[in-house]
Design an enzyme around this catalytic site. Sequence first.
Site, PDB file in Angstrom:
ATOM      1  N   CYS A 168       0.843  -1.207   0.000  1.00 20.01           N
ATOM      2  CA  CYS A 168       0.000   0.000   0.000  1.00 20.01           C
ATOM      3  C   CYS A 168       0.873   1.250   0.000  1.00 20.01           C
ATOM      4  O   CYS A 168       0.369   2.357  -0.109  1.00 20.01           O
ATOM      5  CB  CYS A 168      -0.893   0.073   1.232  1.00 20.01           C
ATOM      6  SG  CYS A 168      -1.651  -1.458   1.680  1.00 20.01           S
ATOM      7  N   CYS A 206      -2.202   8.341   5.566  1.00 22.86           N
ATOM      8  CA  CYS A 206      -0.937   7.803   6.088  1.00 22.86           C
ATOM      9  C   CYS A 206      -0.842   8.066   7.592  1.00 22.86           C
ATOM     10  O   CYS A 206      -0.278   7.275   8.348  1.00 22.86           O
ATOM     11  CB  CYS A 206       0.262   8.432   5.404  1.00 22.86           C
ATOM     12  SG  CYS A 206       0.081   8.680   3.638  1.00 22.86           S
TER      13      CYS A 206
END
Lengths: 389, 211
Positions: free
Chosen positions: B36, B107
């Site tokens: 990812c 994130c």
Amino acid sequence: MTKTIYLDNAASTKVDEAVIEAMAEFMKNNYAVASSQFSHRPGILVKEALDNSRNTLAKAIGAKDEEIIFTSGGTEANNLALFGTAKAAAGKKNHLITTKIEHRSVKDSAAELERSGMRVSYLDVDSEGFVNLNQLADKIDDSTFLVSVQFANQEVGTIQNIEKIGKICKERGVIFHTDAALSFPSIPIDVNRLNIDLATFSAHKMHGPKGAGALYVRNKTAIKKIMMGGFNEFNLRGGTENVPAIVGFAEAVKRFKREDTDKVRKLRDALWRRISESVEDVNINGPKDFSKRLAGNLNCSFDRVEGESIVLHMDMKGIAVITGSACFSRSLEPSYVMMALGFSHERAHSSIRYSFGKFNSEDEVEIVAEVTKEVVERLREISPVKKVI
Amino acid sequence: MPIPYSNKVIDHFLKPHNAGSMKDPDAVATEGSPACGDMVKLYLKVNPETKVIDDIKFESYGCASNIATASIITDIAKGKTIEEAKKVTWKSADKELGGLPPVKVHCAVLAVDSLHAAIDNYEQSHGLVKDPKPTTKEIVISRLKHVINPLTGFNIVKANMIDDVKVENGTVTVYTKLASDHQFAANIKEEIIERIEPLWDVKKVEVKFDG
């Protein structure tokens, strides 16, 4: 402020001083619109400058002057190649062939044509980025009007077998377009020997200015203009030519020396030698045979570290490189080129592209190699992804 | 400014606090995957009497946003009780860092998730869950949704890699559709165990491969 070490020359290059001078000189004295000999003196002078620039590029690629169409850059040239041939083919043929790793200006133009009802075949590439030539020959059918394959890849530097592709297209009577924005002039082009019908060029990739490019259009190629307005550029591209930038473009073509490519190649080779000797677990992306990749291109993946972090650390040290990581892109998707090569997402996220130009130096290579090692090792220390032994 | 990060983000990114691994942690949690583009692993050491987080460490494979967020939330959580640390959100981290670019928020969320997951794992494995419910197939599957296939970036449930799950007498058996010689078999097995093992009533986790 640290001195910048610019290694993003595949994106754009530092403009040569001589180019800036030629442009400034031209702009100071010439501002008329290029016009025929039946016009006024200022217009004729600009026309002469435009003609001379055209002749410079034409000679460099073995073309006739009237086969050079100046555009605002590589993107416009690619748009003209795809939309212009599609427009000419409309109602007769509806299939075009391109690859999965083209520059966005080709890729997105093809996708747009697909949305408007054309058929598009996207050729596969192998793990080093080479187009499958058998697949190309298979895909060409009676409705195919265009094959568009880039000369060399922007990310991994793969140089395609343009001669072979040109031959296949000629035998099958299909227009062949190649995007040579990155490869020219470091890889010479002879449009006749390579059987190229359309070729894209860009000034700012070769130490020229932004805002100038060209499409080579072989005489009698079925193509129609897509930018309306005036009879400029042999009635294939309306609008006043950006003559100062075109003059700069021609100056950049003239300034090019074979030794520049040799220098760039040596620097790239030296950096890879240094990195591969000093950093563990690094893999080259693109052709391992360096004779088959662009002289200035190095692209490699550092296992267990994420590309954006490397780029940011390097930027803090004044080094400009890029990554194929999703974190770096606006789309949050990893590089489609890396995906087409069949790499894992992880490998794409860990990739760094270093691209050299003629203004880089050996000293810079030393610094970049050291900083790369330092940054990768530091990030590996805090990475949860451990080396599998 | 060429980079859309605040100075504070850059500071924490360049010199992250509490970065590194930990020996004999009381709880661990991993979120994300290299596929990812972001992965963070968080380690906790908790005082058994006071429930204060004595030590906290993180490791990150990720971008500046991920590293900086992990750095700041570990700073915030250190010295707090696990109850207090549960209140840390990505918004508090975002505020503390002077604002993250919107495209980078996920994130930061991942880093905060790892803190919450590590605390949950601690509670699960130390008999601290209030009203403990027996582990069911559904609970196991919801946890497996955090295990990512490194090749594609999809979680293993979504990627249809799970054949079946059985829960019997404290033993959870996860039947995968993966071949045992799959490139990431060992990796995925380890992550499945890390996810399921902390559940309060789970004594053993078995991961079965398809051939």
